[in-house]
Design a protein around this motif. Sequence first.
Motif, PDB file in Angstrom:
ATOM      1  N   ARG A 154       0.835  -1.199   0.000  1.00 20.65           N
ATOM      2  CA  ARG A 154       0.000   0.000   0.000  1.00 20.65           C
ATOM      3  C   ARG A 154       0.875   1.255   0.000  1.00 20.65           C
ATOM      4  O   ARG A 154       0.613   2.219  -0.730  1.00 20.65           O
ATOM      5  CB  ARG A 154      -0.914  -0.016   1.218  1.00 20.65           C
ATOM      6  N   ILE A 155       1.924   1.243   0.817  1.00 18.73           N
ATOM      7  CA  ILE A 155       2.844   2.381   0.865  1.00 18.73           C
ATOM      8  C   ILE A 155       3.562   2.535  -0.471  1.00 18.73           C
ATOM      9  O   ILE A 155       3.770   3.650  -0.962  1.00 18.73           O
ATOM     10  CB  ILE A 155       3.863   2.202   2.012  1.00 18.73           C
ATOM     11  N   GLY A 190       2.425   1.692  -3.399  1.00 18.82           N
ATOM     12  CA  GLY A 190       1.478   2.271  -4.337  1.00 18.82           C
ATOM     13  C   GLY A 190       1.347   3.779  -4.161  1.00 18.82           C
ATOM     14  O   GLY A 190       1.239   4.527  -5.133  1.00 18.82           O
ATOM     15  N   GLU A 191       1.374   4.240  -2.905  1.00 16.99           N
ATOM     16  CA  GLU A 191       1.318   5.680  -2.632  1.00 16.99           C
ATOM     17  C   GLU A 191       2.576   6.372  -3.145  1.00 16.99           C
ATOM     18  O   GLU A 191       2.515   7.496  -3.658  1.00 16.99           O
ATOM     19  CB  GLU A 191       1.149   5.910  -1.127  1.00 16.99           C
ATOM     20  N   TRP A 192       3.719   5.693  -3.003  1.00 14.78           N
ATOM     21  CA  TRP A 192       4.981   6.260  -3.498  1.00 14.78           C
ATOM     22  C   TRP A 192       4.920   6.445  -5.013  1.00 14.78           C
ATOM     23  O   TRP A 192       5.392   7.448  -5.543  1.00 14.78           O
ATOM     24  CB  TRP A 192       6.150   5.354  -3.116  1.00 14.78           C
ATOM     25  N   GLN A 193       4.303   5.490  -5.701  1.00 13.64           N
ATOM     26  CA  GLN A 193       4.197   5.611  -7.152  1.00 13.64           C
ATOM     27  C   GLN A 193       3.340   6.806  -7.546  1.00 13.64           C
ATOM     28  O   GLN A 193       3.639   7.492  -8.530  1.00 13.64           O
ATOM     29  CB  GLN A 193       3.607   4.327  -7.742  1.00 13.64           C
ATOM     30  N   ASP A 194       2.297   7.084  -6.772  1.00 11.11           N
ATOM     31  CA  ASP A 194       1.464   8.262  -7.060  1.00 11.11           C
ATOM     32  C   ASP A 194       2.296   9.545  -6.996  1.00 11.11           C
ATOM     33  O   ASP A 194       2.151  10.439  -7.842  1.00 11.11           O
ATOM     34  CB  ASP A 194       0.317   8.353  -6.052  1.00 11.11           C
ATOM     35  N   VAL A 195       3.153   9.617  -5.984  1.00 15.39           N
ATOM     36  CA  VAL A 195       4.017  10.800  -5.846  1.00 15.39           C
ATOM     37  C   VAL A 195       5.020  10.855  -6.993  1.00 15.39           C
ATOM     38  O   VAL A 195       5.290  11.918  -7.563  1.00 15.39           O
ATOM     39  CB  VAL A 195       4.738  10.790  -4.485  1.00 15.39           C
ATOM     40  N   ASP A 233      -2.121  -3.013  -5.062  1.00 15.80           N
ATOM     41  CA  ASP A 233      -2.640  -1.735  -4.573  1.00 15.80           C
ATOM     42  C   ASP A 233      -2.210  -0.545  -5.419  1.00 15.80           C
ATOM     43  O   ASP A 233      -2.368   0.605  -5.006  1.00 15.80           O
ATOM     44  CB  ASP A 233      -2.199  -1.516  -3.119  1.00 15.80           C
ATOM     45  N   ASN A 237      -2.457   2.141  -8.490  1.00 15.78           N
ATOM     46  CA  ASN A 237      -3.400   2.721  -9.438  1.00 15.78           C
ATOM     47  C   ASN A 237      -3.144   2.056 -10.791  1.00 15.78           C
ATOM     48  O   ASN A 237      -2.001   1.922 -11.220  1.00 15.78           O
ATOM     49  CB  ASN A 237      -3.144   4.233  -9.530  1.00 15.78           C
ATOM     50  N   ARG A 274      12.832   4.656  -1.297  1.00  8.00           N
ATOM     51  CA  ARG A 274      12.811   5.724  -0.298  1.00  8.00           C
ATOM     52  C   ARG A 274      14.118   6.515  -0.253  1.00  8.00           C
ATOM     53  O   ARG A 274      14.167   7.614   0.305  1.00  8.00           O
ATOM     54  CB  ARG A 274      12.493   5.139   1.081  1.00  8.00           C
ATOM     55  N   ASN A 309       5.813  15.538  -4.112  1.00  7.83           N
ATOM     56  CA  ASN A 309       4.741  16.185  -4.870  1.00  7.83           C
ATOM     57  C   ASN A 309       5.170  17.588  -5.260  1.00  7.83           C
ATOM     58  O   ASN A 309       5.754  18.318  -4.447  1.00  7.83           O
ATOM     59  CB  ASN A 309       3.467  16.262  -4.023  1.00  7.83           C
TER      60      ASN A 309
END
Length: 292
Positions: free
Chosen positions: A42-43, A45-50, A81, A83, A264, A271
């Motif tokens: 999940r983390i 996936g969030e990193w990929q959004d950024v 997870d 997008n 990381r 962003n």
Amino acid sequence: MKTFNPSQFKVENAIKLSELPTMVDLEMSKKQTEKQLRKVRRILGEWQDVMYAHGKYSVLFCLQGIDTSGKDSLIREVFKDFNARGVVVHSFKAPSALELKHDFLWRHYVALPARGKFGVFNRTHYENVLITRVKPHYILNENIPGIESVSDITEEFWNNRFDQINNFEKTIAQNGTIIFKFFLNLSKEEQRQRLLRRLEKPSKNWKFSSDDLKERELWDDYQVVFEDTINRTSKPHAPWYVIPADEKHTARYMVTKIMLDELRKYTDVQNPELSDEDKNNLKHYKAQLSKE
């Protein structure tokens, strides 16, 4: 839970596959490991959004392993997870007629991820120095000048091909592609058990082919070329990680955790900030929308 250091599995010096583990004890139950996997992916996936918003890097995820090593299911679980717009999976099979009209790297170049995205190569450009070294007659399909028979495929030919692969990866790394290469290290006994399960479970029968047994007879040959390929092509900008693969849930967690820990380190991935004009007009924009 036992923590592990990604560097334990990164190939930084010459390795012998026969001396590397196919199983590792992280001191977690299967249920605990799967819970950690869900958290980490999940983390990720969030990193990929950024990363998508940042727009300067892409990630190339390369996965190799012997038949039944769990490549397909690992990809499904690691990227669950994400997008859907953020990851594209390519499963490379035998080259098509069009692909054979180009150099062996062409189909991989055109499949590279755009900045902001993850590209997954399920089987990779390394098939061109793995299966082709075990079955060199496949090279003849490429219609390369000067290669008229298997006897023309010399050690110099393979040296040149490795140089081409290393240069390919160096070029894309220098242009913003972060490269991960994972080899799923499966034991011969575990492969035997997985093939048996395909035969014993009616729902798994479709996965089995008599060719699986023919390929298994070449186990030792494949181990030799896997080992040599990893040793020749693990570079600081494109390292190989050899992952113990006898337990699928452990392998999935390890791969996901290694990626997150390494990504990381790219602290510049943030962003983007709003322009000064937009910052100064936030209240105005909110008021305008509120009046509608």
